[in-house]
Design a protein around this motif. Structure first.
Motif, PDB file in Angstrom:
ATOM      1  N   ILE A   1       0.811  -1.227   0.000  1.00 25.78           N
ATOM      2  CA  ILE A   1       0.000   0.000   0.000  1.00 25.78           C
ATOM      3  C   ILE A   1       0.843   1.276   0.000  1.00 25.78           C
ATOM      4  CG2 ILE A   1      -1.600   1.363   1.402  1.00 25.78           C
ATOM      5  CD1 ILE A   1      -3.097  -1.245   2.007  1.00 25.78           C
ATOM      6  N   PRO A   2       1.850   1.413   0.842  1.00 25.13           N
ATOM      7  CA  PRO A   2       2.636   2.663   0.801  1.00 25.13           C
ATOM      8  C   PRO A   2       3.246   2.927  -0.573  1.00 25.13           C
ATOM      9  CG  PRO A   2       3.108   1.446   2.806  1.00 25.13           C
ATOM     10  CD  PRO A   2       2.303   0.528   1.947  1.00 25.13           C
ATOM     11  N   ASP A   3       3.765   1.880  -1.226  1.00 22.35           N
ATOM     12  CA  ASP A   3       4.348   2.064  -2.560  1.00 22.35           C
ATOM     13  C   ASP A   3       3.280   2.429  -3.585  1.00 22.35           C
ATOM     14  OD1 ASP A   3       6.858   1.520  -1.610  1.00 22.35           O
ATOM     15  OD2 ASP A   3       6.865  -0.566  -2.283  1.00 22.35           O
ATOM     16  N   ILE A   4       2.113   1.787  -3.496  1.00 24.61           N
ATOM     17  CA  ILE A   4       1.021   2.090  -4.430  1.00 24.61           C
ATOM     18  C   ILE A   4       0.577   3.537  -4.271  1.00 24.61           C
ATOM     19  CG2 ILE A   4      -1.414   1.607  -4.964  1.00 24.61           C
ATOM     20  CD1 ILE A   4      -0.806  -1.356  -4.348  1.00 24.61           C
ATOM     21  N   GLU A   5       0.462   3.992  -3.029  1.00 31.87           N
ATOM     22  CA  GLU A   5       0.027   5.369  -2.795  1.00 31.87           C
ATOM     23  C   GLU A   5       1.067   6.373  -3.284  1.00 31.87           C
ATOM     24  OE1 GLU A   5      -1.082   5.713   1.301  1.00 31.87           O
ATOM     25  OE2 GLU A   5      -2.931   4.544   1.025  1.00 31.87           O
ATOM     26  N   THR A   6       2.320   6.073  -3.051  1.00 37.30           N
ATOM     27  CA  THR A   6       3.382   6.969  -3.521  1.00 37.30           C
ATOM     28  C   THR A   6       3.403   7.021  -5.048  1.00 37.30           C
ATOM     29  OG1 THR A   6       4.737   6.554  -1.557  1.00 37.30           O
ATOM     30  CG2 THR A   6       5.867   7.380  -3.516  1.00 37.30           C
ATOM     31  N   TYR A   7       3.287   5.857  -5.672  1.00 34.41           N
ATOM     32  CA  TYR A   7       3.329   5.794  -7.137  1.00 34.41           C
ATOM     33  C   TYR A   7       2.105   6.488  -7.739  1.00 34.41           C
ATOM     34  CZ  TYR A   7       4.410   3.804 -11.728  1.00 34.41           C
ATOM     35  OH  TYR A   7       4.731   3.645 -13.053  1.00 34.41           O
ATOM     36  N   THR A   8       0.949   6.289  -7.125  1.00 41.71           N
ATOM     37  CA  THR A   8      -0.273   6.930  -7.609  1.00 41.71           C
ATOM     38  C   THR A   8      -0.172   8.445  -7.499  1.00 41.71           C
ATOM     39  OG1 THR A   8      -1.629   5.009  -7.034  1.00 41.71           O
ATOM     40  CG2 THR A   8      -2.769   7.116  -7.273  1.00 41.71           C
TER      41      THR A   8
ATOM     42  N   LEU B   1      -1.909  -1.596 -13.969  1.00 42.15           N
ATOM     43  CA  LEU B   1      -0.952  -2.632 -14.329  1.00 42.15           C
ATOM     44  C   LEU B   1       0.229  -2.649 -13.376  1.00 42.15           C
ATOM     45  CD1 LEU B   1      -0.073  -4.874 -16.188  1.00 42.15           C
ATOM     46  CD2 LEU B   1       0.825  -3.165 -17.786  1.00 42.15           C
ATOM     47  N   TRP B   2       0.705  -1.466 -12.968  1.00 42.34           N
ATOM     48  CA  TRP B   2       1.812  -1.410 -12.007  1.00 42.34           C
ATOM     49  C   TRP B   2       1.416  -2.099 -10.705  1.00 42.34           C
ATOM     50  CZ3 TRP B   2       3.173   0.431  -7.197  1.00 42.34           C
ATOM     51  CH2 TRP B   2       4.536   0.594  -6.952  1.00 42.34           C
ATOM     52  N   SER B   3       0.175  -1.866 -10.267  1.00 42.72           N
ATOM     53  CA  SER B   3      -0.296  -2.480  -9.017  1.00 42.72           C
ATOM     54  C   SER B   3      -0.404  -3.996  -9.159  1.00 42.72           C
ATOM     55  CB  SER B   3      -1.652  -1.887  -8.621  1.00 42.72           C
ATOM     56  OG  SER B   3      -1.560  -0.488  -8.426  1.00 42.72           O
ATOM     57  N   VAL B   4      -0.968  -4.462 -10.275  1.00 45.62           N
ATOM     58  CA  VAL B   4      -1.067  -5.909 -10.489  1.00 45.62           C
ATOM     59  C   VAL B   4       0.323  -6.527 -10.589  1.00 45.62           C
ATOM     60  CG1 VAL B   4      -1.924  -7.733 -12.006  1.00 45.62           C
ATOM     61  CG2 VAL B   4      -3.325  -5.710 -11.610  1.00 45.62           C
ATOM     62  N   ASP B   5       1.222  -5.861 -11.297  1.00 46.21           N
ATOM     63  CA  ASP B   5       2.597  -6.360 -11.391  1.00 46.21           C
ATOM     64  C   ASP B   5       3.233  -6.521 -10.016  1.00 46.21           C
ATOM     65  OD1 ASP B   5       2.834  -6.745 -14.114  1.00 46.21           O
ATOM     66  OD2 ASP B   5       3.767  -4.790 -14.508  1.00 46.21           O
ATOM     67  N   ARG B   6       3.001  -5.543  -9.143  1.00 41.15           N
ATOM     68  CA  ARG B   6       3.586  -5.619  -7.808  1.00 41.15           C
ATOM     69  C   ARG B   6       2.976  -6.783  -7.019  1.00 41.15           C
ATOM     70  NH1 ARG B   6       5.997  -3.526 -10.147  1.00 41.15           N
ATOM     71  NH2 ARG B   6       7.218  -5.348  -9.567  1.00 41.15           N
ATOM     72  N   ILE B   7       1.670  -6.977  -7.152  1.00 36.34           N
ATOM     73  CA  ILE B   7       1.022  -8.078  -6.436  1.00 36.34           C
ATOM     74  C   ILE B   7       1.552  -9.419  -6.921  1.00 36.34           C
ATOM     75  CG2 ILE B   7      -1.202  -9.237  -6.063  1.00 36.34           C
ATOM     76  CD1 ILE B   7      -2.498  -6.421  -6.238  1.00 36.34           C
ATOM     77  N   LEU B   8       1.795  -9.525  -8.235  1.00 38.57           N
ATOM     78  CA  LEU B   8       2.291 -10.777  -8.814  1.00 38.57           C
ATOM     79  C   LEU B   8       3.800 -10.926  -8.682  1.00 38.57           C
ATOM     80  CD1 LEU B   8       0.243 -10.967 -12.149  1.00 38.57           C
ATOM     81  CD2 LEU B   8      -0.220 -12.128  -9.983  1.00 38.57           C
ATOM     82  N   ASP B   9       4.468  -9.876  -8.231  1.00 34.35           N
ATOM     83  CA  ASP B   9       5.931  -9.859  -8.156  1.00 34.35           C
ATOM     84  C   ASP B   9       6.563  -9.990  -9.540  1.00 34.35           C
ATOM     85  OD1 ASP B   9       8.313  -9.527  -6.771  1.00 34.35           O
ATOM     86  OD2 ASP B   9       8.581 -11.688  -6.432  1.00 34.35           O
ATOM     87  N   ASN B  10       5.963  -9.334 -10.521  1.00 35.86           N
ATOM     88  CA  ASN B  10       6.531  -9.271 -11.866  1.00 35.86           C
ATOM     89  C   ASN B  10       7.692  -8.276 -11.893  1.00 35.86           C
ATOM     90  OD1 ASN B  10       4.879 -11.122 -13.184  1.00 35.86           O
ATOM     91  ND2 ASN B  10       3.272  -9.597 -13.540  1.00 35.86           N
TER      92      ASN B  10
ATOM     93  N   MET C   1       9.855  -5.048 -12.345  1.00 41.70           N
ATOM     94  CA  MET C   1       9.470  -3.651 -12.141  1.00 41.70           C
ATOM     95  C   MET C   1       9.554  -2.873 -13.458  1.00 41.70           C
ATOM     96  SD  MET C   1       8.605  -1.551  -9.585  1.00 41.70           S
ATOM     97  CE  MET C   1       9.427  -2.021  -8.059  1.00 41.70           C
ATOM     98  N   VAL C   2       8.444  -2.236 -13.828  1.00 40.58           N
ATOM     99  CA  VAL C   2       8.382  -1.383 -15.019  1.00 40.58           C
ATOM    100  C   VAL C   2       7.698  -0.081 -14.616  1.00 40.58           C
ATOM    101  CG1 VAL C   2       7.477  -1.099 -17.359  1.00 40.58           C
ATOM    102  CG2 VAL C   2       8.253  -3.352 -16.586  1.00 40.58           C
ATOM    103  N   ASP C   3       8.253   1.054 -15.000  1.00 39.66           N
ATOM    104  CA  ASP C   3       7.635   2.351 -14.692  1.00 39.66           C
ATOM    105  C   ASP C   3       6.601   2.662 -15.769  1.00 39.66           C
ATOM    106  OD1 ASP C   3       6.920   4.864 -13.910  1.00 39.66           O
ATOM    107  OD2 ASP C   3       8.961   5.646 -13.761  1.00 39.66           O
ATOM    108  N   HIS C   4       5.398   2.110 -15.599  1.00 40.02           N
ATOM    109  CA  HIS C   4       4.344   2.270 -16.598  1.00 40.02           C
ATOM    110  C   HIS C   4       3.897   3.725 -16.724  1.00 40.02           C
ATOM    111  CE1 HIS C   4       4.002  -2.017 -17.203  1.00 40.02           C
ATOM    112  NE2 HIS C   4       3.811  -2.218 -15.901  1.00 40.02           N
ATOM    113  N   VAL C   5       3.889   4.477 -15.644  1.00 45.29           N
ATOM    114  CA  VAL C   5       3.492   5.886 -15.713  1.00 45.29           C
ATOM    115  C   VAL C   5       4.447   6.670 -16.608  1.00 45.29           C
ATOM    116  CG1 VAL C   5       3.367   8.044 -14.403  1.00 45.29           C
ATOM    117  CG2 VAL C   5       2.176   6.021 -13.574  1.00 45.29           C
ATOM    118  N   ALA C   6       5.741   6.493 -16.405  1.00 46.66           N
ATOM    119  CA  ALA C   6       6.716   7.213 -17.222  1.00 46.66           C
ATOM    120  C   ALA C   6       6.582   6.843 -18.694  1.00 46.66           C
ATOM    121  CB  ALA C   6       8.132   6.912 -16.736  1.00 46.66           C
ATOM    122  N   ASN C   7       6.382   5.554 -18.975  1.00 44.71           N
ATOM    123  CA  ASN C   7       6.260   5.107 -20.360  1.00 44.71           C
ATOM    124  C   ASN C   7       5.009   5.663 -21.029  1.00 44.71           C
ATOM    125  OD1 ASN C   7       8.601   3.642 -20.054  1.00 44.71           O
ATOM    126  ND2 ASN C   7       7.569   1.687 -19.703  1.00 44.71           N
TER     127      ASN C   7
END
Length: 512
Positions: free
Chosen positions: A38-45, A369-378, A380-386
């Protein structure tokens, strides 16, 4: 503008989750993982909202038939300080397609339809340009995005107010661009026909009646609706924004788009309501002990039908994306001023919802997608930047497309270009001289395009903000919507007019 958004991010509404029964070890494991993220998701969001200047966002994470995390970020409108919360109403756009697919599955469950029924047997008015494809087109083909038609075939006609029946009929004049069922090409009008067929099978006046009776009401999605009037009437609704690299700009609701596109994209909803929808999907058709749709026919809607890439496929109202640690079933949505993302991993019984009040330039998809990737432990890709890089490039391409040529060819005298024209898909149109500009008016809808000289016999075309088209013209922004070129016929007379919209669709008119 950006500081206002970041300040608004700090205003949140977190949903508290109570366990109905003692959780299993696997359930605790997934909850523990989500809570840790959650802290990472909130920061990224928050960082993504600043990058895209997104006024408001709602996000929810569902696992094991429970809402594990839900939160509102930012504000419903930059003009006020009312925060987004779990019951703020957004447009969800094409995320509606999953609902359409599920109503089709319901009709198949009840024996009212078969997936492989021929469309012409159910609606004899259906016709494509190729007679063989017309005969072979089946119910599942309507929403499988592999029709052989060009992407977004005739969608622009909906933006000038052409009605449902005429939009469906217009497909018979569209030249195919690939073999039937061979290539992915995203269309919306075929979904109007799918909705009409579902309504007929259900004995209902329209698809939205089926939507409410069979899904929204049983799921308790009481804040969801399907009209511009309904979202405007909701006390807790978000205002919509269009995007520019310099910042987002508020635009009014329009009754035309997305609401004239029915099951292709007309739902308004909230985070709380969409949680219920996701629980039904993750529950394989069962919600709170009640079976609404069979697991077999729900699974059919998630069976790949055509490849988009080597790892991504379109099913029926859903996209299937392969990742190193699980397959994501998802769909996004975009209207002129809202965006959404619904993604789930059925094998792990987890899903993510993202709703935003900004046109979808990729931002809700990136957060989801970033959140799902984190849950799946895929990886790391910066989807927002892309996606921000892609959005900026797309905006720049559009601006360059309509930029005035450095040395334009001499312009034609305007008066001789006026006259009455006709196209089989669009109908009649009159080109008249109004002041020092030409205006093209469509007889069937009253929509007008202002034609401004651009290069010789080529004019830019921009929707005129009049009547019911005022809000849409504002939402579409200041750039032109396409080009008009006056052309010679075989007798060397200026009797031809070609209207090309910015989605690549073109329509040839002949002078009457």
């Amino acid at each position: 503008m950006l500081p206002l958004v970041m300040a608004a991010v700090l205003s949140v509404n977190v949903l508290k989750v109570a366990w109905a029964v003692e959780p299993s070890k696997s359930e605790l494991s997934i909850e523990t993982r989500i809570q840790a993220l959650i802290p990472d998701i909130e920061t990224y969001t928050a960082r993504g909202m600043k990058a895209f200047d997104s006024p408001g966002l709602a996000i929810g994470i569902v696992a094991n038939d429970r809402l594990i995390y839900g939160k509102g970020f930012g504000v419903r409108s930059k003009a006020g300080d009312a925060p987004v919360d779990s019951r703020t109403v957004f447009q969800i756009g094409s995320a509606t397609k999953g609902f359409l697919a599920t109503t089709m599955a319901l009709m198949v469950d009840r024996g009212k339809l078969r997936w492989d029924d021929r469309v012409v047997d159910l609606d004899p008015d259906f016709q494509l340009k190729d007679p063989w494809v017309t005969r072979e087109f089946r119910v599942f083909d309507l929403i499988a995005q592999r029709s052989g038609l060009p992407s977004y075939a005739n969608d622009a006609l909906g933006l000038i107010g052409i009605g449902e029946a005429a939009l469906i009929r217009s497909l018979r004049h569209v030249e195919p661009v690939s073999s039937f069922r061979s290539t992915f090409a995203y269309t919306n009008i075929t979904h109007l026909l799918a909705g009409r067929i579902v309504a007929k099978a259900a004995g209902a006046p329209d698809w939205n009646t089926v939507l409410h009776t069979e899904l929204l009401d049983p799921l308790g999605m009481t804040d969801s609706s399907h009209t511009a009037e309904a979202i405007e009437a909701a006390a807790n609704h978000a205002k919509g924004y269009r995007w520019t690299p310099e910042g987002t700009i508020e635009a009014p609701f329009t009754q035309i788009f997305p609401y004239d596109f029915g099951g292709a994209g007309d739902i308004n909803s909230t985070l709380e309501d969409m949680v219920r929808w996701l629980r039904l999907q993750l529950g394989n058709g069962t919600f709170e002990g009640r079976s609404l749709v069979s697991p077999e026919n729900l699974a059919f809607t998630r069976t790949p039908k055509v490849a988009i890439s080597d790892k991504t496929f379109y099913a029926l109202g859903w996209v299937i994306h392969q990742t190193p640690n699980g397959n994501i079933v998802w769909h996004n949505g975009g209207t002129s001023t809202f965006g959404s993302y619904i993604g789930m991993v059925p094998d792990k019984n987890v899903g993510v919802i993202v709703l935003t009040n900004e046109v979808n330039m990729g931002f809700p998809d990136a957060i989801g997608l970033w959140s799902v990737d984190r849950i799946l432990d895929n990886p790391m890709v910066d989807h927002v930047a892309n996606t921000l890089k892609a959005a900026t490039a797309k905006f720049e391409v559009a601006a360059k497309l309509f930029a005035k040529p450095a040395s334009p060819r001499p312009f034609q005298p305007l008066a001789p270009l006026a006259g009455n024209f006709v196209n089989r898909s669009v109908g009649k149109a009159a080109v008249t001289l109004e002041g020092e500009a030409l205006v093209m008016e469509f007889q069937e809808t009253g929509a007008k395009l202002k034609l401004e000289p651009w290069d010789g016999d080529v004019f830019t075309a921009k929707l005129v903000p009049l009547g019911r088209f005022s809000a849409l013209a504002e939402a579409l922004g200041p750039l032109p919507n396409g080009f008009v070129q006056f052309q010679m016929d075989s007798d060397a007379k200026l009797n031809m007019l070609r209207l090309s919209f910015d989605d690549g669709q073109a329509y040839n008119f002949r002078r009457k």
